[in-house]
Scaffold this motif. Structure first.
Motif, PDB file in Angstrom:
ATOM      1  N   ARG A  46      -1.710   6.672   8.697  1.00  0.00           N
ATOM      2  CA  ARG A  46      -1.195   7.196   9.965  1.00  0.00           C
ATOM      3  C   ARG A  46       0.335   7.204   9.958  1.00  0.00           C
ATOM      4  O   ARG A  46       0.974   8.135  10.464  1.00  0.00           O
ATOM      5  CB  ARG A  46      -1.718   6.365  11.127  1.00  0.00           C
ATOM      6  N   ILE A  47       0.920   6.153   9.395  1.00  0.00           N
ATOM      7  CA  ILE A  47       2.379   6.086   9.327  1.00  0.00           C
ATOM      8  C   ILE A  47       2.923   7.253   8.517  1.00  0.00           C
ATOM      9  O   ILE A  47       3.901   7.901   8.898  1.00  0.00           O
ATOM     10  CB  ILE A  47       2.822   4.748   8.695  1.00  0.00           C
TER      11      ILE A  47
ATOM     12  N   VAL B   1       0.847  -1.191   0.000  1.00  0.00           N
ATOM     13  CA  VAL B   1       0.000   0.000   0.000  1.00  0.00           C
ATOM     14  C   VAL B   1       0.887   1.246   0.000  1.00  0.00           C
ATOM     15  O   VAL B   1       1.998   1.226   0.536  1.00  0.00           O
ATOM     16  CB  VAL B   1      -0.949   0.038   1.222  1.00  0.00           C
ATOM     17  N   PRO B   2       0.420   2.327  -0.596  1.00  0.00           N
ATOM     18  CA  PRO B   2       1.220   3.559  -0.593  1.00  0.00           C
ATOM     19  C   PRO B   2       1.113   4.279   0.740  1.00  0.00           C
ATOM     20  O   PRO B   2       0.081   4.204   1.418  1.00  0.00           O
ATOM     21  CB  PRO B   2       0.582   4.387  -1.713  1.00  0.00           C
ATOM     22  N   LEU B   3       2.185   4.951   1.101  1.00  0.00           N
ATOM     23  CA  LEU B   3       2.166   5.846   2.264  1.00  0.00           C
ATOM     24  C   LEU B   3       1.923   7.252   1.732  1.00  0.00           C
ATOM     25  O   LEU B   3       2.782   7.834   1.057  1.00  0.00           O
ATOM     26  CB  LEU B   3       3.499   5.794   3.015  1.00  0.00           C
ATOM     27  N   ILE B   4       0.754   7.796   2.016  1.00  0.00           N
ATOM     28  CA  ILE B   4       0.384   9.118   1.503  1.00  0.00           C
ATOM     29  C   ILE B   4      -0.044   9.996   2.669  1.00  0.00           C
ATOM     30  O   ILE B   4      -0.940   9.634   3.441  1.00  0.00           O
ATOM     31  CB  ILE B   4      -0.751   9.021   0.472  1.00  0.00           C
TER      32      ILE B   4
ATOM     33  N   VAL C  44       4.805   9.503   0.368  1.00  0.00           N
ATOM     34  CA  VAL C  44       5.922   9.409   1.301  1.00  0.00           C
ATOM     35  C   VAL C  44       6.745   8.154   1.040  1.00  0.00           C
ATOM     36  O   VAL C  44       7.965   8.159   1.182  1.00  0.00           O
ATOM     37  CB  VAL C  44       5.416   9.430   2.753  1.00  0.00           C
ATOM     38  N   GLY C  45       6.069   7.082   0.648  1.00  0.00           N
ATOM     39  CA  GLY C  45       6.757   5.825   0.425  1.00  0.00           C
ATOM     40  C   GLY C  45       5.776   4.699   0.199  1.00  0.00           C
ATOM     41  O   GLY C  45       4.624   4.920  -0.206  1.00  0.00           O
TER      42      GLY C  45
ATOM     43  N   GLN D 168       6.199  12.060   8.152  1.00  0.00           N
ATOM     44  CA  GLN D 168       6.372  13.445   7.716  1.00  0.00           C
ATOM     45  C   GLN D 168       6.692  14.354   8.890  1.00  0.00           C
ATOM     46  O   GLN D 168       7.595  15.203   8.810  1.00  0.00           O
ATOM     47  CB  GLN D 168       5.114  13.935   7.000  1.00  0.00           C
ATOM     48  N   SER D 169       5.979  14.181   9.983  1.00  0.00           N
ATOM     49  CA  SER D 169       6.200  15.032  11.152  1.00  0.00           C
ATOM     50  C   SER D 169       7.561  14.772  11.783  1.00  0.00           C
ATOM     51  O   SER D 169       8.287  15.711  12.130  1.00  0.00           O
ATOM     52  CB  SER D 169       5.092  14.796  12.189  1.00  0.00           C
TER      53      SER D 169
END
Length: 413
Positions: free
Chosen positions: A160-161, A124-127, A133-134, A166-167
């Motif tokens: 959530r990841i 799954v994409p990290l968005i 994001v990855g 990002q933070s």
């Protein structure tokens, strides 16, 4: 066996567990520690053999294996997957879940997935905030058909990841930029007969990384003064700032004409870092302290305060910013009589969202006077910064000629 409703409730509870991890991460974890903790939990919840997070590189061309569970060699071997290629690259390019039922027969870019003996993969994409994001993917050695609920869980966990990464990345980069920036500022100013100096630097609450000042004595006995501001923010602009600082110092040893030095700096940046731009003001003060030669690459003019007279911005030409074009540059000669004070600054001191720069410069002129620079610096910061942290970086440098200049024919130490 759990009924569908029970399965959903169970996954919801597990997602709350993921939420607890992401909340906790803000307190004390770095990016890799956070991902390591979270992947272990995801692997346990979904009962999978491997779990991997690949983060998008700065150029947004590759996915870089950052943390892995069950297939740690992805990280130790520095796996890079081009966006759009193979399994993870496809997840990133399409920004949707991708399921592979039979890894050995699928189009896979990373051979480690096959070598590890994986059969099924779900990625799954990290968005976060609409920005890629990855990619996160999980795999099993035995054939596995992931349910819709499991896919949805992985997507929610990924969202959530992404926000947490990002933070955490932003926090780490801000700290790194601030440390780099402070390490490149002069640890102490030159001690020069007839000159008093004072400086202030405050990082912006929204942006940090590109402002710098520098003061150095040249082999000729002249005093070099630099004030600059690299466009952008964060660690990338701090890195560019460090390179520009070093380059300018080198060119300052070759010429005492500020315009020529900025011209060389501009050509260097345009060739090696064509995407970088900056405003830079470079001044060279005579050994006698009577004159200052100043050239500006789009940087705000210094403010000059003469004894018994209101301070005024120096009337001078603004040449093109560093990085915007190779055009002739000019040098302005400014007389500096005994008792005079020159104020150099970055635009964070005078720019406000709800007001014009001209009004900011006018406020600065009212706060500046010919006198002890530490006292003047305090007055300037009080008048223009006050109690609220500045939105952008603020750098301030005050040079006061006390009148006790070196004897004619002498030089600065």
């Amino acid at each position: 066996m759990e009924r569908p409703a029970d399965a959903l409730a169970s996954l919801a509870r597990k997602l709350e567990n993921i939420q607890a991890i992401t909340d906790e991460a803000f307190a004390h974890m770095g990016v890799e520690e956070f991902l390591d903790t979270l992947l272990a939990r995801v692997r346990e919840i979904l009962d999978v053999d491997t779990a991997v997070v690949l983060l998008l590189d700065r150029g947004e061309r590759f996915l870089e294996a950052t943390v892995a569970k069950g297939i740690e060699e992805e990280v130790t071997q520095g796996v890079h997957v081009p966006v759009g290629e193979g399994f993870a690259g496809r997840v990133a390019a399409e920004r949707r879940p991708v399921y592979i039922a039979d890894v050995p027969t699928a189009t896979i870019f990373n051979p480690l997935l096959v070598q590890r003996g994986l059969t099924s993969l779900l990625g799954v994409p990290l968005i976060g905030g609409g920005k890629l994001v990855g990619v996160m993917h999980v795999g099993t050695l035995a054939p596995r058909l992931f349910t819709a609920d499991e896919t949805e869980f992985l997507q929610l966990a990924a969202a959530r990841i992404a926000l947490t990464v990002q933070s955490l990345t932003s926090r780490a980069e801000r700290a790194g930029a601030l440390e780099l920036q402070r390490s490149l500022l002069p640890s102490r100013l030159p001690q020069i007969p007839g000159v008093e100096m004072a400086t202030r630097y405050r990082p912006g609450k929204e942006s940090v990384g590109g402002d710098w000042y520098d003061v150095f004595v040249l082999p000729s006995g002249e005093l070099g003064i630099v004030m600059g501001d690299v466009a952008g923010h964060g660690l990338p602009s701090a890195v560019v700032m460090g390179r520009m600082r070093s380059a300018l110092r080198s060119y300052a040893l070759e010429s005492t004409d500020p315009a020529e030095v900025l011209g060389k700096l501009n050509r260097k940046m345009m060739h090696f870092e064509p995407d970088a731009t900056a405003t830079v003001l470079y001044a060279v003060c005579d050994p006698s302290l009577e004159r200052v030669r100043v050239s500006s690459a789009g940087h705000p003019p210094p403010v000059l305060a003469l004894p018994g007279r209101p301070a005024e911005a120096v009337d001078m030409k603004f040449d093109l910013l560093i990085g915007l074009g190779d055009t002739p540059r000019t040098t302005k000669v400014v007389e500096l009589p005994p008792g005079a004070l020159m104020c150099f600054y970055t635009d964070g001191l005078v720019e406000r969202r709800d007001d014009s720069v001209d009004n900011g410069v006018a406020r600065l002129c009212r706060a500046v006077q010919a006198g002890p620079p530490e006292r003047v610096a305090a007055a300037v910061m009080s008048a223009l910064i006050g109690r609220e942290p500045p939105e952008d970086d603020v750098a301030l440098l005050l040079v006061h000629r006390t009148g006790n200049a070196p004897e004619p024919g002498g030089s600065l130490p």
